[in-house]
Structures are given as C-alpha cells and as structure tokens.
Design an enzyme around this catalytic site. Structure first.
Site, PDB file in Angstrom:
ATOM      1  N   LYS A 285       8.017  76.032 126.948  1.00  0.00           N
ATOM      2  CA  LYS A 285       9.270  76.334 127.644  1.00  0.00           C
ATOM      3  C   LYS A 285       9.648  75.176 128.558  1.00  0.00           C
ATOM      4  CE  LYS A 285       8.641  81.403 127.968  1.00  0.00           C
ATOM      5  NZ  LYS A 285       9.817  81.837 127.198  1.00  0.00           N
TER       6      LYS A 285
ATOM      7  N   ARG B  69       5.590  89.585 120.132  1.00  0.00           N
ATOM      8  CA  ARG B  69       5.529  90.381 118.899  1.00  0.00           C
ATOM      9  C   ARG B  69       4.169  90.258 118.215  1.00  0.00           C
ATOM     10  NH1 ARG B  69      10.808  87.218 117.102  1.00  0.00           N
ATOM     11  NH2 ARG B  69      10.992  87.255 119.358  1.00  0.00           N
TER      12      ARG B  69
END
Ligand code: BES
Ligand code: MN
Ligand code: ZN
Length: 489
Positions: A258, A332
C-alpha cells in the site's frame, strides 16, 4: 472508567446534572417535574431537534440539559441513542427519560459518547460521567433496558479498544489471549490453532498470508452454548449461527504494498474480529438463546522475505485453490479458511464481518456497510437487526454473471477480478461465497463504518465498534433461516 447506570423512581438528591427530554416545539415529556425556560431556549436557537442539547443552569448547582427528541411521531431508538449522546457530550455528567427500549437506547448513546481511549495518553482527563440514573415510574422495564443498554455499550467499547490498540501491541497472539480471557470470564469454550496446527489443518489461505510476517498467525474459535433451550424448540435443536471475523492485525498490503497514506489506518483491519469477539463477550450476560460459534482467522499481512508472491497459488481448507494476483486482497484468503471451518460445523447460518474492500467505501461511503448473501431470509434478519441496532447497511447483489471475472488460468479462482476496479465489493463477496457450501450466509463489508474521521453523535474519531450491536441483536432474535433458492445469484 465505566459509568454506573441505575434507575430511580424519583430524582436523586445528590444530582449534578439533569437531562430533560423535550419534543420539537419545546414540548416536555408529560410528567417531567421541571419547568423549562422557553425564552432562553429560543434565544439560543434550541429547537429540540433530535440530537440537539442545551445546558441551562438550574437551582442548587444542578446543570439542567434540555435534550431534543424531534417530532414525537418520529422518535425511534436511534433518536434516543443520539439524544443520550448529546446529553453525555453537553453535561459531562447525569439524565432522565421514559421506559424499557427507550432507556436501553439512551443508555447506549450516553455510554458510547462517553467512551475514550486513553491507554497511551500521558494525562488522561476524566470524563466527569461517573454515575447516571434513568428516572421513571416503570422500574422493572427501565431496569431491564438500562442493564441491556449498558451491557451492549460495554461490548461496543471493548471492540473499540481492541481496534484502537496499536498493531504493534494487538498482534494475532495477543488477540488469541484476549479470546482465552473472554472464554474464562464468560463461560465460552475456546480453541486456538497456532501456526503449526494452521498448516496441518490445511488452512492454506491464512498460512499463505502469514508467510510474509515474523508474527505467527492464529485461528481462534469460541463457542457460546445457551444455558436454557430456546422457547418453542421441541426437538432439542438449538438454532446455531456462526460468526466469522476478519482479523488482519495490520494490513501493509504485502508485496502488493500500500501507499504510506493507505497504510496509516490499517491497524483497523481486525475490526471484524473485534466485533465478533466483543459480541461473544456479551451473549451470556444477555441470556441469548441461540448457540453462537465464533471463528477468527488472524494474522498480519506483511511483505517479508517469505511473503506470498503475486502468481502463487494457495489451497484453502475446503480444497479449493486461489491464485493470488494481488497480495493486498488478503482478507478473502483468510476468510475463505474461516468460512470453510464455519461451514464444516453445519450451523443454521454463517455471518461474516470484514473490513474487506475500499470499493465498498467508494460505493456506500463511511457510514454504511455493504450486506451481501445467499439467502433472503438471513439477509432480512441481518438487515432488520441492523435497523434496530442503528447500524446502517445496504443490500448489494452477488451477480452470477460476474463470476467469470474471477476465473484463473491456473487455479479454481483468482483473488481479484478482471476488469480491475469494477464492482470490487461484489467480487470479494462472490469469492467468499465459494467457501460456505450450501449454508445460508450473509457478509457484512464494514470497511467504511469501522472507523470514523470525526467525533459525531455517539461515535468517536477512530474505531467505532460497528457491527457489535447488529450481531448482538441478530443473535438475540436469531431463528434458523428457511433454506430456499438463493437470493441474488
Ligand atoms: N483492508 C483492505 C480494505 C480496506 C480499505 C479497509 C480501506 C478499510 C479501508 C483490504 O485488505 C484491501 O486492501 N482490499 C483491496 C482489494 C483490492 C486489492 C482488490 C482494496 O480494496 O483496495
Ligand atoms: Mn489488503
Ligand atoms: Zn485488509
């Protein structure tokens, strides 16, 4: 410091502040024994809108706070929470209100507004709120509401504390310790898998995400078994719901790293886990009749030398494989294992809570969670619970046609969709749906509402504890959903 909430039939003598609820048009509640200075209120522009409050100086050093409720016809639980919050912020002290659910909502609002996270502050300033009485006639209803509201708020504040704690302190191992402490204190059974057990149990998503970190992962399982059977349950089957919470204690993005800005708040990425653990802490005290199983996969997502690489394939607990093309889509991967385990337990329903996608924040903003699922009855129950709890959600579809977007060249699916950047919240939901088998399942994407940028109403800058009130309400009212043709597939 926790506030001591009580009820009283009449005003206590040693009162510092008195909250007077008033409706729009400065109409007081019937039977309230205090004259309101209408002129003063009007001069200050106080219109008794919901969430508005104004401090007046009363007799004997008692601060009288008029608290707006808005129009009588529109007063709901959320109005009362906001009124409680306005009172707590305005008075720095004590209140008066009416019966049961109202007392519950007001107490929630007050306790949530009075929250502060001071662990790392050199000088913790006291809130001034120590003891608070809700005054009214129906002692039994008031008492029950006050106790319930205070207990729920305590759970929300616990979730906020867990999330506000820096990632350097709130590691997966620490989170597992918290779960053990909860189990001890509230009579839950607990199982913790360490990194060795995680690997041997085939939790390849959780193990894969954890590879890049020096902190070992944990898989937390808690079970709440109600002491008395649910009413009307003849066959001895206790309605059972499994709650799965995303527990990424820090999300750097991994090798798909990020930006500095994007990473700043990523200690928040275990908010789903915090909501689930906090919910578990309150079930016994609230005498919830359903059985509740909590599953929390927890790890850091870091770009260490052994980190999972774009193109790597991970094998999830239920045997399906996922090609990891972006290591920042890690939630996920760990939830896939958590949901697989939940489905193995064959509950009547599974609900997962996760700060899953920036896309959901783009779609619904910072105050509304995305709700997806495979069963209309369950989605309806979650939506109803969220409405009563005052935590807004919006139902999003899981379109069958979008599934081709997650087809992989080499594995059963990939962890991001093509085209990139389109419907990201739904892609994540579709991937999760691959791991619940045919169990009714609902997914809450709380990436937006898990944090607040400002002190507003009964939320504070930082962690909000979003999800706790919905999950507690859901568990409190839970009935096994009808098995039916999937809702939006
Ligand atoms: N934890 C983030 C999602 C998130 C973003 C939560 C902003 C709260 C605020 C999640 O792990 C993530 O990074 N998701 C990616 C997915 C993408 C790579 C497909 C995202 O949303 O950008
Ligand atoms: Mn991520
Ligand atoms: Zn994440």
């Amino acid at each position: 410091m926790p506030i001591a909430f009580t009820t009283a039939g009449e005003l206590p003598h040693d009162l510092d502040a008195l909250g007077i609820p008033v409706f729009a048009g400065l109409e007081p509640l019937p039977g309230v024994p205090v004259e309101i200075d209408r002129r003063f209120c009007e001069q200050r522009g106080f219109e008794a809108k919901a969430g508005e409050a104004l401090a007046l100086q009363g007799d004997d050093d008692v601060t009288v706070v008029v608290v707006g409720l808005g129009a009588l016809e529109e007063v709901g639980r959320e109005t009362l929470r906001k009124a409680g919050a306005a009172f707590a912020r305005t008075s720095g002290h004590a209140a008066a209100a009416d019966a049961g659910t109202a007392a519950e909502a007001v107490v929630e609002g007050i306790a949530l507004a009075a929250y502060e996270f001071t662990t790392y502050k050199g000088r913790a300033r006291p809130t001034g709120l120590e003891r608070l009485s809700v005054v009214g006639d129906d002692a039994a209803a008031l008492g029950a509401g006050v106790v319930r509201g205070a207990r729920i708020a305590e759970a929300v504040c616990m979730a906020r504390d867990l999330v506000n704690e820096p990632a350097g302190a709130m590691t997966p191992r620490r989170l597992a310790d918290v779960a053990r402490e909860l189990a001890d204190r509230h009579g839950l059974s607990v199982t913790i898998l360490d990194e060795v057990a995680i690997a041997s149990e085939g939790l390849g998503g959780l193990a894969g995400v954890a590879q890049g970190s020096d902190e070992p992962p944990r898989l937390i399982e808690l079970v709440y078994q109600p002491s008395s059977p649910a009413p009307g349950v003849g066959d001895g089957h206790v309605p059972t719901v499994a709650l799965v919470g995303k527990g990424i204690t820090f999300d750097s993005g991994g090798l798909s790293i990020k930006t500095a800005d994007g990473m700043m708040t990523m200690k928040t990425d275990m908010s789903g886990a915090a909501a689930v653990l906090a919910t578990m802490s309150a079930l016994a005290d609230l005498a919830v009749a359903a059985k509740v199983i909590a599953i929390v996969p927890t790890t850091e997502n870091m770009p260490g030398g052994r980190a999972v690489k774009p193109g790597d394939v991970l094998k999830i607990r239920n045997g399906k494989t996922i090609e990891v093309l972006n290591t920042d889509a890690e939630g996920r991967l760990v939830l896939a294992d958590g949901l697989s385990l939940a489905a193995e337990a064959a509950p009547d329903a599974i609900v997962d809570v996760a700060t899953l996608t920036g896309a959901c924040v783009v779609a619904l903003g910072r105050q509304i969670a995305g709700l997806m699922g495979n069963n209309e009855d369950l989605v309806g129950q979650v939506r109803g619970a969220s409405e009563r709890a005052g935590e807004p959600v919006w139902h999003l579809p899981l379109p069958e046609e979008y599934r081709k977007g997650i087809e992989s060249e080499v594995a059963d699916m990939k962890n991001i969709s093509s085209p990139a950047g389109a419907g990201g919240a739904l892609t994540a939901g579709l991937i999760l749906g691959e791991f619940v088998g045919d169990v009714p399942w609902a997914h809450l994407d709380i990436a937006g509402p898990a944090r607040s940028d400002a002190d507003e109403g009964y939320t504070h800058k930082g962690a909000t504890g979003f999800g706790v009130r919905t999950l507690i309400e859901l568990a409190s009212q839970f009935a096994a959903p009808r098995r039916e043709a999937p809702a939006h597939r």
